[in-house]
Design an enzyme around this catalytic site. Structure first.
Site, PDB file in Angstrom:
ATOM      1  N   GLU A   1      -2.391  -9.072   2.883  1.00 55.35           N
ATOM      2  CA  GLU A   1      -2.743  -9.644   4.194  1.00 55.35           C
ATOM      3  C   GLU A   1      -4.239  -9.553   4.470  1.00 55.35           C
ATOM      4  O   GLU A   1      -4.713 -10.021   5.494  1.00 55.35           O
ATOM      5  CB  GLU A   1      -1.927  -8.951   5.297  1.00 55.35           C
ATOM      6  CG  GLU A   1      -2.392  -7.548   5.698  1.00 55.35           C
ATOM      7  CD  GLU A   1      -2.014  -6.431   4.733  1.00 55.35           C
ATOM      8  OE1 GLU A   1      -1.554  -6.719   3.607  1.00 55.35           O
ATOM      9  OE2 GLU A   1      -2.196  -5.257   5.110  1.00 55.35           O
TER      10      GLU A   1
ATOM     11  N   CYS B   1       0.851  -1.197   0.000  1.00 50.55           N
ATOM     12  CA  CYS B   1       0.000   0.000   0.000  1.00 50.55           C
ATOM     13  C   CYS B   1       0.886   1.246   0.000  1.00 50.55           C
ATOM     14  O   CYS B   1       1.631   1.463  -0.937  1.00 50.55           O
ATOM     15  CB  CYS B   1      -0.989  -0.029   1.157  1.00 50.55           C
ATOM     16  SG  CYS B   1      -2.360   1.111   0.912  1.00 50.55           S
TER      17      CYS B   1
ATOM     18  N   HIS C   1      -3.750  -4.915  -0.372  1.00 53.29           N
ATOM     19  CA  HIS C   1      -3.329  -5.495   0.903  1.00 53.29           C
ATOM     20  C   HIS C   1      -3.337  -7.018   0.805  1.00 53.29           C
ATOM     21  O   HIS C   1      -4.395  -7.627   0.988  1.00 53.29           O
ATOM     22  CB  HIS C   1      -4.263  -5.035   2.027  1.00 53.29           C
ATOM     23  CG  HIS C   1      -4.053  -3.614   2.411  1.00 53.29           C
ATOM     24  ND1 HIS C   1      -3.138  -3.230   3.353  1.00 53.29           N
ATOM     25  CD2 HIS C   1      -4.603  -2.476   1.948  1.00 53.29           C
ATOM     26  CE1 HIS C   1      -3.133  -1.917   3.471  1.00 53.29           C
ATOM     27  NE2 HIS C   1      -4.019  -1.431   2.622  1.00 53.29           N
TER      28      HIS C   1
END
Lengths: 262, 202
Positions: B186, B79, B184
């Site tokens: 994750e 990001c 993202h």
């Protein structure tokens, strides 16, 4: 193409899911972490935990639920209910929440939105608005003259704040909210479909994403909300809780109607 | 050990959780010595470009990151951490970035007449432009989770995965051992976890 999001919501009290969740093959239906894992498996785009007790004492329990969920579920997590200060945001974000939704406290003290946006970024500040019809807009100068008038209700729907939903949505955006979770108290629990009129009124007034909530009770209601409004996401609780449909059933119906989904 | 660089920005715990879930040891650290001893570096970030560069500078981490990246250590920016890999950013004025990938970072502007909401937030699909070891599990149309208002502008040869949001949005960029994910990983379910695993296995 940006997908329309389907977001199951879990009501949590003292660390337990309140409504008995009817998942097959799930032993502890009251465990919010297990429920979030299951919703992730079903294709949820995001999970919302709503702390329905939300007392100061209960806060630590929710932080723990978020922490344990964030170890196993790798999609965005939103937490709401009883948020009073920007420090509450801090604790939940540190535990692994991606967004925090605030409702009554922002009506009483709108600066919580700007403070949280400044400290943590707009992307994690969700303004939750519970709206209800209170008659017809009779102000000839209003762009909504002759249409339904909606007021913001707080304290879990018990108190009419007197604020106009559309004006409040616009103000919350200007203060730094990054997303609106718009629940219709008129359609919530009815399973009769989302409140298209209120959604359209808010979607036309703001440029941040809007999550539709309240009334999603059939596959058709999800198709309808994305065909008839500019909502970015739809949230529902009981349709998924009671195992009537899995998240993927809703997505299949949307896909068949050419609504972009993940 | 994978050093997850903690310089006061972003939800770094999610990155560490995802690495632990995949069976990799991640260490949150703001320490240049850890950056030197780590096998891999992850540079997360949420916030604004100038703040991120200022916080890295205050902690004396800029040289350590540049040196290790130049020596071939795998680096993944996520990001805002991806955006500061570039030469320059234009968020709140012009700021120097880490300069590890050619290009700059500019505001995401919806094309005239298109009613697109900014930030670009939610799940969006990507296409494979240049296959890389980190993108090896990704196929055209896979969706990942984005939240951003700025985008990278970089030559095509540096783009591995590309999204489209009224304009081209580089989703995974690379130069050699340096990678940057605008989304993202994750928070992107299995697609994202597979990308993280591919990076950790470099």
């Amino acid at each position: 193409m940006l997908a329309k999001r389907i977001i199951p919501c879990l009501d949590v009290k003292d660390g337990k899911v309140v409504k008995g969740v009817n998942f097959l093959e799930l032993k502890d239906v009251g465990d919010p972490v297990a429920c979030a894992v299951e919703y992730n498996r079903q294709g949820a785009d995001e999970v919302v935990f709503l702390d329905i007790m939300a007392s100061h004492e209960g806060r630590g329990t929710m932080v723990d639920v978020v922490r344990r969920t964030a170890e196993k579920v790798f999609i965005p997590l939103t937490v709401g209910g009883g948020i009073r200060t920007a420090d509450d945001f801090h604790d939940l974000l540190r535990a692994g929440a991606d967004k925090v939704s605030v409702n009554s406290a922002a009506v009483v003290n709108p600066s919580i939105l700007s403070e949280a946006a400044y400290r943590f970024g707009n992307q994690c500040v969700v303004i939750a608005i519970d709206g209800k019809r209170v008659g017809t807009d009779d102000d000839p100068d209003s762009p909504r003259y002759g249409k339904s008038k909606f007021h913001v209700f707080t304290e879990g729907g018990r108190r009419d704040s007197g604020l106009d939903v559309v004006r409040w949505a616009r103000k919350a955006e200007s203060l730094g909210a990054g997303e609106i979770l718009l629940t219709s108290m008129d359609t919530d629990g009815t399973k009769a479909g989302f409140d298209l009129e209120m959604l359209n009124a808010v979607c036309e007034a703001v440029s941040i994403p809007v999550i539709a909530s309240g009334g999603g009770g059939s596959l058709e209601s999800f198709v309808e909300v994305f065909e008839e409004t500019n909502a970015d996401a739809a949230l529902a609780a009981s349709i998924f809780h009671y195992g009537e449909y899995e998240v993927n059933d809703v997505k299949a119906a949307l896909r068949a109607a050419h609504v972009p989904v993940r | 050990m994978i050093a997850v660089i903690d310089y006061g920005a972003g939800n770094i715990f999610s990155v560490k959780n995802a690495l632990a879930f995949l069976g990799f040891e991640g260490k949150l650290t703001g320490n240049a010595a850890d950056i030197r001893t780590a096998d891999h570096l992850i540079l997360p970030g949420v916030g604004a470009f100038p703040d991120a560069m200022r916080m890295l500078a205050e902690r004396g981490l800029i040289e350590a990151i540049r040196t290790e990246a130049a020596a071939g250590k795998p680096l993944l920016g996520i990001c805002l951490g991806m955006q500061i890999l570039f030469e320059r950013g234009f968020e709140f004025g012009e700021t120097q970035g880490l300069g590890l990938i050619d290009g700059f970072v500019d505001k995401l502007e919806p094309p005239p007449g298109e009613n697109l909401k900014i930030p670009h937030m939610g799940w969006d699909s990507m296409e494979v432009v240049n296959p890389t070891p980190v993108s090896r599990t990704v196929t055209n149309g896979d969706m990942v989770y984005f939240v951003h208002s700025y985008k990278a502008v970089t030559p095509r040869e540096n783009i591995s995965l590309l999204a489209c949001y009224g304009q081209e949005v580089p989703a995974l960029v690379f130069r050699g051992n340096v990678y940057g994910a605008q989304f993202h990983p994750e928070k992107s379910g299995d697609v994202g976890l597979n990308i993280l695993r591919s990076f950790a296995e470099l």
